[in-house]
Scaffold this motif. Structure first.
Motif, PDB file in Angstrom:
ATOM      1  N   LYS A  43     -16.059   7.985  30.247  1.00 26.02           N
ATOM      2  CA  LYS A  43     -16.613   8.665  29.068  1.00 26.02           C
ATOM      3  C   LYS A  43     -16.344   7.852  27.809  1.00 26.02           C
ATOM      4  O   LYS A  43     -17.222   7.700  26.950  1.00 26.02           O
ATOM      5  N   GLN A  44     -15.131   7.333  27.712  1.00 20.24           N
ATOM      6  CA  GLN A  44     -14.770   6.541  26.540  1.00 20.24           C
ATOM      7  C   GLN A  44     -15.611   5.264  26.477  1.00 20.24           C
ATOM      8  O   GLN A  44     -16.073   4.866  25.407  1.00 20.24           O
ATOM      9  N   MET A  45     -15.823   4.633  27.615  1.00 19.27           N
ATOM     10  CA  MET A  45     -16.617   3.418  27.654  1.00 19.27           C
ATOM     11  C   MET A  45     -18.065   3.712  27.248  1.00 19.27           C
ATOM     12  O   MET A  45     -18.675   2.941  26.497  1.00 19.27           O
ATOM     13  N   THR A  46     -18.609   4.832  27.704  1.00 26.71           N
ATOM     14  CA  THR A  46     -19.970   5.207  27.318  1.00 26.71           C
ATOM     15  C   THR A  46     -20.052   5.429  25.814  1.00 26.71           C
ATOM     16  O   THR A  46     -20.973   4.945  25.156  1.00 26.71           O
ATOM     17  N   THR A  47     -19.066   6.113  25.276  1.00 25.81           N
ATOM     18  CA  THR A  47     -19.028   6.356  23.832  1.00 25.81           C
ATOM     19  C   THR A  47     -18.920   5.037  23.070  1.00 25.81           C
ATOM     20  O   THR A  47     -19.614   4.830  22.065  1.00 25.81           O
ATOM     21  N   LEU A  48     -18.077   4.149  23.559  1.00 29.47           N
ATOM     22  CA  LEU A  48     -17.899   2.860  22.885  1.00 29.47           C
ATOM     23  C   LEU A  48     -19.161   2.005  22.975  1.00 29.47           C
ATOM     24  O   LEU A  48     -19.488   1.280  22.029  1.00 29.47           O
ATOM     25  N   ARG A  49     -19.871   2.094  24.088  1.00 33.58           N
ATOM     26  CA  ARG A  49     -21.130   1.349  24.201  1.00 33.58           C
ATOM     27  C   ARG A  49     -22.137   1.848  23.169  1.00 33.58           C
ATOM     28  O   ARG A  49     -22.822   1.055  22.530  1.00 33.58           O
ATOM     29  N   ARG A  50     -22.222   3.180  23.046  1.00 28.98           N
ATOM     30  CA  ARG A  50     -23.134   3.739  22.046  1.00 28.98           C
ATOM     31  C   ARG A  50     -22.739   3.290  20.643  1.00 28.98           C
ATOM     32  O   ARG A  50     -23.593   2.898  19.842  1.00 28.98           O
ATOM     33  N   GLU A  51     -21.439   3.363  20.371  1.00 32.73           N
ATOM     34  CA  GLU A  51     -20.956   2.960  19.047  1.00 32.73           C
ATOM     35  C   GLU A  51     -21.209   1.474  18.812  1.00 32.73           C
ATOM     36  O   GLU A  51     -21.626   1.070  17.724  1.00 32.73           O
ATOM     37  N   ASN A  52     -20.984   0.667  19.828  1.00 26.32           N
ATOM     38  CA  ASN A  52     -21.224  -0.775  19.728  1.00 26.32           C
ATOM     39  C   ASN A  52     -22.692  -1.047  19.441  1.00 26.32           C
ATOM     40  O   ASN A  52     -23.037  -1.868  18.591  1.00 26.32           O
ATOM     41  N   PHE A  53     -23.582  -0.349  20.157  1.00 27.30           N
ATOM     42  CA  PHE A  53     -25.012  -0.514  19.939  1.00 27.30           C
ATOM     43  C   PHE A  53     -25.372  -0.131  18.507  1.00 27.30           C
ATOM     44  O   PHE A  53     -26.121  -0.840  17.828  1.00 27.30           O
ATOM     45  N   LYS A  54     -24.820   0.991  18.040  1.00 21.96           N
ATOM     46  CA  LYS A  54     -25.094   1.451  16.680  1.00 21.96           C
ATOM     47  C   LYS A  54     -24.581   0.434  15.656  1.00 21.96           C
ATOM     48  O   LYS A  54     -25.273   0.116  14.678  1.00 21.96           O
ATOM     49  N   LEU A  55     -23.372  -0.089  15.884  1.00 16.12           N
ATOM     50  CA  LEU A  55     -22.813  -1.069  14.946  1.00 16.12           C
ATOM     51  C   LEU A  55     -23.636  -2.356  14.917  1.00 16.12           C
ATOM     52  O   LEU A  55     -23.865  -2.935  13.844  1.00 16.12           O
ATOM     53  N   LYS A  56     -24.087  -2.783  16.096  1.00 16.42           N
ATOM     54  CA  LYS A  56     -24.932  -3.975  16.136  1.00 16.42           C
ATOM     55  C   LYS A  56     -26.219  -3.744  15.371  1.00 16.42           C
ATOM     56  O   LYS A  56     -26.669  -4.601  14.608  1.00 16.42           O
ATOM     57  N   LYS A  57     -26.812  -2.557  15.568  1.00 12.75           N
ATOM     58  CA  LYS A  57     -28.054  -2.226  14.867  1.00 12.75           C
ATOM     59  C   LYS A  57     -27.804  -2.178  13.367  1.00 12.75           C
ATOM     60  O   LYS A  57     -28.595  -2.726  12.584  1.00 12.75           O
ATOM     61  N   ASP A  58     -26.702  -1.548  12.946  1.00 12.47           N
ATOM     62  CA  ASP A  58     -26.374  -1.478  11.521  1.00 12.47           C
ATOM     63  C   ASP A  58     -26.156  -2.872  10.943  1.00 12.47           C
ATOM     64  O   ASP A  58     -26.597  -3.170   9.825  1.00 12.47           O
ATOM     65  N   LEU A  59     -25.477  -3.732  11.709  1.00 11.40           N
ATOM     66  CA  LEU A  59     -25.223  -5.098  11.242  1.00 11.40           C
ATOM     67  C   LEU A  59     -26.537  -5.858  11.098  1.00 11.40           C
ATOM     68  O   LEU A  59     -26.758  -6.550  10.098  1.00 11.40           O
ATOM     69  N   GLU A  60     -27.411  -5.713  12.088  1.00 11.95           N
ATOM     70  CA  GLU A  60     -28.710  -6.387  12.005  1.00 11.95           C
ATOM     71  C   GLU A  60     -29.530  -5.855  10.840  1.00 11.95           C
ATOM     72  O   GLU A  60     -30.175  -6.621  10.120  1.00 11.95           O
ATOM     73  N   ASP A  61     -29.490  -4.531  10.640  1.00 19.30           N
ATOM     74  CA  ASP A  61     -30.218  -3.938   9.516  1.00 19.30           C
ATOM     75  C   ASP A  61     -29.667  -4.447   8.189  1.00 19.30           C
ATOM     76  O   ASP A  61     -30.433  -4.792   7.277  1.00 19.30           O
ATOM     77  N   ALA A  62     -28.326  -4.490   8.092  1.00 21.11           N
ATOM     78  CA  ALA A  62     -27.699  -4.964   6.853  1.00 21.11           C
ATOM     79  C   ALA A  62     -28.028  -6.431   6.615  1.00 21.11           C
ATOM     80  O   ALA A  62     -28.323  -6.838   5.479  1.00 21.11           O
ATOM     81  N   ALA A  63     -27.982  -7.230   7.677  1.00 21.00           N
ATOM     82  CA  ALA A  63     -28.304  -8.649   7.530  1.00 21.00           C
ATOM     83  C   ALA A  63     -29.770  -8.817   7.132  1.00 21.00           C
ATOM     84  O   ALA A  63     -30.103  -9.632   6.272  1.00 21.00           O
ATOM     85  N   GLY A  64     -30.646  -8.036   7.744  1.00 17.29           N
ATOM     86  CA  GLY A  64     -32.067  -8.111   7.400  1.00 17.29           C
ATOM     87  C   GLY A  64     -32.311  -7.685   5.964  1.00 17.29           C
ATOM     88  O   GLY A  64     -33.064  -8.332   5.229  1.00 17.29           O
TER      89      GLY A  64
END
Length: 165
Positions: A56-77
């Motif tokens: 469960k923790q790994m699934t949550t962390l994957r979602r959070e990681n995906f969200k952070l990557k998306k936020d980072l890409e959005d911020a960089a863009g």
């Protein structure tokens, strides 16, 4: 009483004693193995609980990681878009003549801004790597705590079974 009967009775008595001792030994071994089985079953349940928690923790962390990557890409863009817009406005607004070396001032400012953005992105990547390392350390500590917990549960189970006797 014939002598053959006495010898047979003595032999049967020895056999009886031998089988009684064997029965007592096997009962003790069976009891020890039963306790070990119960301990292992409790440990298995604990590991299963730990596994489901970690999944469960790994699934949550994957979602959070995906969200952070998306936020980072959005911020960089967004940052890059802001940079390009600023460079375009500066170039259009100032239209300064070329300097002696043939370069324009707004381009140097744009390059400096781009460099600052690259440095900021490098700092953010470093912070993400540090957080990942901390997360790994926390996970390791958690797993060792769970292993310790399983060992203590086994000890407690043994103590309870001893008290029940």
């Amino acid at each position: 009483v014939p002598r053959g009967w006495l010898e047979k009775a003595t032999r049967l008595q020895r056999d009886l004693e031998h089988y009684k001792e064997e029965s007592i030994r096997l009962d003790a071994e069976n009891e020890a193995l039963s306790r070990e089985s119960k301990r292992l079953q409790a440990e298995h349940r604990s590991h299963q609980d730990d596994l489901s928690y970690l999944e469960k923790q790994m699934t949550t962390l994957r979602r959070e990681n995906f969200k952070l990557k998306k936020d980072l890409e959005d911020a960089a863009g967004a940052s890059m878009q802001e940079f390009l817009n600023a460079a375009g406005r500066t170039k259009l607004a100032h239209q300064e003549p070329a300097m002696e070396d043939g370069t324009e001032e707004p381009i140097e400012e744009a390059e400096a801004t781009a460099q600052r953005h690259r440095e900021a992105m490098a700092r953010l990547r470093k912070m993400i790597d540090e957080e990942r390392a901390r997360l790994r350390d926390v996970r390791t500590a958690h797993v060792s705590a769970l292993a310790s917990r399983a060992e203590l549960e086994g000890f407690l189970s043994e103590c309870l079974s001893d008290v029940k006797k």
